[in-house]
Design a protein around this motif. Structure first.
Motif, PDB file in Angstrom:
ATOM      1  N   GLN A  90      21.000 -11.934  -2.251  1.00  0.00           N
ATOM      2  CA  GLN A  90      19.754 -12.523  -2.242  1.00  0.00           C
ATOM      3  C   GLN A  90      18.776 -11.843  -3.064  1.00  0.00           C
ATOM      4  O   GLN A  90      19.135 -10.625  -3.225  1.00  0.00           O
ATOM      5  N   LYS A  91      17.865 -12.423  -3.472  1.00  0.00           N
ATOM      6  CA  LYS A  91      16.671 -11.988  -4.168  1.00  0.00           C
ATOM      7  C   LYS A  91      15.555 -11.502  -3.252  1.00  0.00           C
ATOM      8  O   LYS A  91      15.227 -12.151  -2.072  1.00  0.00           O
ATOM      9  N   TYR A  92      15.085 -10.340  -3.155  1.00  0.00           N
ATOM     10  CA  TYR A  92      14.124  -9.529  -2.369  1.00  0.00           C
ATOM     11  C   TYR A  92      12.973  -9.071  -3.229  1.00  0.00           C
ATOM     12  O   TYR A  92      13.403  -8.291  -4.248  1.00  0.00           O
ATOM     13  N   MET A  93      11.796  -9.295  -2.827  1.00  0.00           N
ATOM     14  CA  MET A  93      10.576  -8.582  -3.529  1.00  0.00           C
ATOM     15  C   MET A  93       9.997  -7.640  -2.836  1.00  0.00           C
ATOM     16  O   MET A  93       9.427  -7.846  -1.857  1.00  0.00           O
ATOM     17  N   TRP A  94      10.317  -6.276  -3.214  1.00  0.00           N
ATOM     18  CA  TRP A  94       9.869  -5.168  -2.053  1.00  0.00           C
ATOM     19  C   TRP A  94       8.274  -4.963  -2.521  1.00  0.00           C
ATOM     20  O   TRP A  94       7.817  -5.291  -3.664  1.00  0.00           O
ATOM     21  N   HIS A  95       7.260  -4.516  -1.603  1.00  0.00           N
ATOM     22  CA  HIS A  95       6.182  -4.395  -1.803  1.00  0.00           C
ATOM     23  C   HIS A  95       5.753  -2.962  -1.039  1.00  0.00           C
ATOM     24  O   HIS A  95       6.211  -2.801  -0.124  1.00  0.00           O
ATOM     25  N   PHE A  96       5.226  -2.311  -1.799  1.00  0.00           N
ATOM     26  CA  PHE A  96       4.537  -0.745  -1.597  1.00  0.00           C
ATOM     27  C   PHE A  96       3.090  -0.652  -1.574  1.00  0.00           C
ATOM     28  O   PHE A  96       2.554  -1.303  -2.325  1.00  0.00           O
ATOM     29  N   TRP A  97       2.587   0.011  -0.466  1.00  0.00           N
ATOM     30  CA  TRP A  97       1.210  -0.012  -0.222  1.00  0.00           C
ATOM     31  C   TRP A  97       0.957   1.676  -0.281  1.00  0.00           C
ATOM     32  O   TRP A  97       1.904   2.405   0.420  1.00  0.00           O
ATOM     33  N   GLY A  98       0.304   2.405  -0.915  1.00  0.00           N
ATOM     34  CA  GLY A  98       0.146   3.868  -0.992  1.00  0.00           C
ATOM     35  C   GLY A  98      -0.828   4.344  -2.328  1.00  0.00           C
ATOM     36  O   GLY A  98      -0.983   3.558  -3.364  1.00  0.00           O
ATOM     37  N   SER A  99      -0.901   5.786  -2.442  1.00  0.00           N
ATOM     38  CA  SER A  99      -1.380   6.192  -3.592  1.00  0.00           C
ATOM     39  C   SER A  99      -0.500   6.215  -4.698  1.00  0.00           C
ATOM     40  O   SER A  99       0.752   6.258  -4.509  1.00  0.00           O
ATOM     41  N   GLU A 100      -0.847   6.492  -5.734  1.00  0.00           N
ATOM     42  CA  GLU A 100       0.092   6.462  -7.225  1.00  0.00           C
ATOM     43  C   GLU A 100       0.985   7.868  -6.874  1.00  0.00           C
ATOM     44  O   GLU A 100       2.225   7.549  -7.251  1.00  0.00           O
ATOM     45  N   ASP A 101       0.598   8.942  -6.513  1.00  0.00           N
ATOM     46  CA  ASP A 101       1.270  10.098  -6.348  1.00  0.00           C
ATOM     47  C   ASP A 101       2.592   9.815  -5.361  1.00  0.00           C
ATOM     48  O   ASP A 101       3.685  10.178  -5.329  1.00  0.00           O
ATOM     49  N   GLU A 102       2.202   8.963  -4.238  1.00  0.00           N
ATOM     50  CA  GLU A 102       3.004   8.750  -3.059  1.00  0.00           C
ATOM     51  C   GLU A 102       4.041   7.739  -3.459  1.00  0.00           C
ATOM     52  O   GLU A 102       5.437   7.749  -2.850  1.00  0.00           O
ATOM     53  N   LEU A 103       3.573   6.725  -4.371  1.00  0.00           N
ATOM     54  CA  LEU A 103       4.678   5.970  -4.846  1.00  0.00           C
ATOM     55  C   LEU A 103       5.360   5.823  -6.263  1.00  0.00           C
ATOM     56  O   LEU A 103       6.003   5.211  -6.813  1.00  0.00           O
ATOM     57  N   ASP A 104       5.542   7.289  -6.584  1.00  0.00           N
ATOM     58  CA  ASP A 104       6.297   7.727  -7.653  1.00  0.00           C
ATOM     59  C   ASP A 104       7.397   8.071  -7.502  1.00  0.00           C
ATOM     60  O   ASP A 104       7.697   8.896  -6.590  1.00  0.00           O
ATOM     61  N   GLY A 105       8.461   8.000  -8.519  1.00  0.00           N
ATOM     62  CA  GLY A 105       9.815   8.512  -8.315  1.00  0.00           C
ATOM     63  C   GLY A 105      11.048   7.516  -7.787  1.00  0.00           C
ATOM     64  O   GLY A 105      10.504   6.405  -7.744  1.00  0.00           O
ATOM     65  N   PRO A 106      11.914   7.716  -7.778  1.00  0.00           N
ATOM     66  CA  PRO A 106      13.194   6.836  -7.419  1.00  0.00           C
ATOM     67  C   PRO A 106      13.087   6.307  -6.095  1.00  0.00           C
ATOM     68  O   PRO A 106      12.727   6.950  -5.123  1.00  0.00           O
TER      69      PRO A 106
END
Length: 141
Positions: free
Chosen positions: A60-76
């Motif tokens: 199935q297709k799922y669209m993930w959403h993330f909230w946080g700072s740029e540093d927190e949301l960086d990386g694999p």
């Protein structure tokens, strides 16, 4: 004497009831919430995906959403799923980076995911190797 018997029975029943409540809370699906015009499943203000049914073995297709700072949301980003009854663990999704903002979230990631067996699953997410949140889902046959 009757009072002591009743007190002991009450304590035993209360203990059994508390143990039952702990177990059921572990297998409850993560709550839904609204973000913009979408119904999400996850942790408000942290991580979620647009809710869609999970069907055993179906991608199935799922669209993930993330909230946080740029540093927190960086990386694999990685999602591991563990079947709550059998203990089977599978890698559900791995990607090198999340994408830009969408639907009011600070970052997003379109994905195709599936789980191999029906039942309750715990989705453990991590960003840059650090635990980011747990989402519980139920997979239908």
């Amino acid at each position: 004497m009757k009072k002591i018997v009743w007190i002991i029975l009450f304590i035993i029943c209360a203990g059994c009831q508390q143990a039952g409540n702990e177990e059921s809370s572990v297998t409850t699906k993560t709550e839904e919430f609204e973000a913009g015009s979408y119904t999400m499943r996850g942790i408000p203000g942290k991580i979620a995906f647009i809710d869609a049914p999970w069907i055993e073995g179906e991608v199935q297709k799922y669209m993930w959403h993330f909230w946080g700072s740029e540093d927190e949301l960086d990386g694999p980003f990685k999602v591991s799923g563990t079947h709550m009854e059998t203990g089977e663990t599978v890698t559900v999704l791995e990607t090198a980076q999340v994408a830009g903002p969408v639907n009011g979230a600070d970052a997003s990631l379109p994905s195709n995911m599936s789980l191999p067996e029906s039942g309750d699953w715990r989705l453990e997410t991590s960003l840059d190797g650090e635990a980011f949140g747990t989402i519980l889902v139920n997979v239908k046959e």
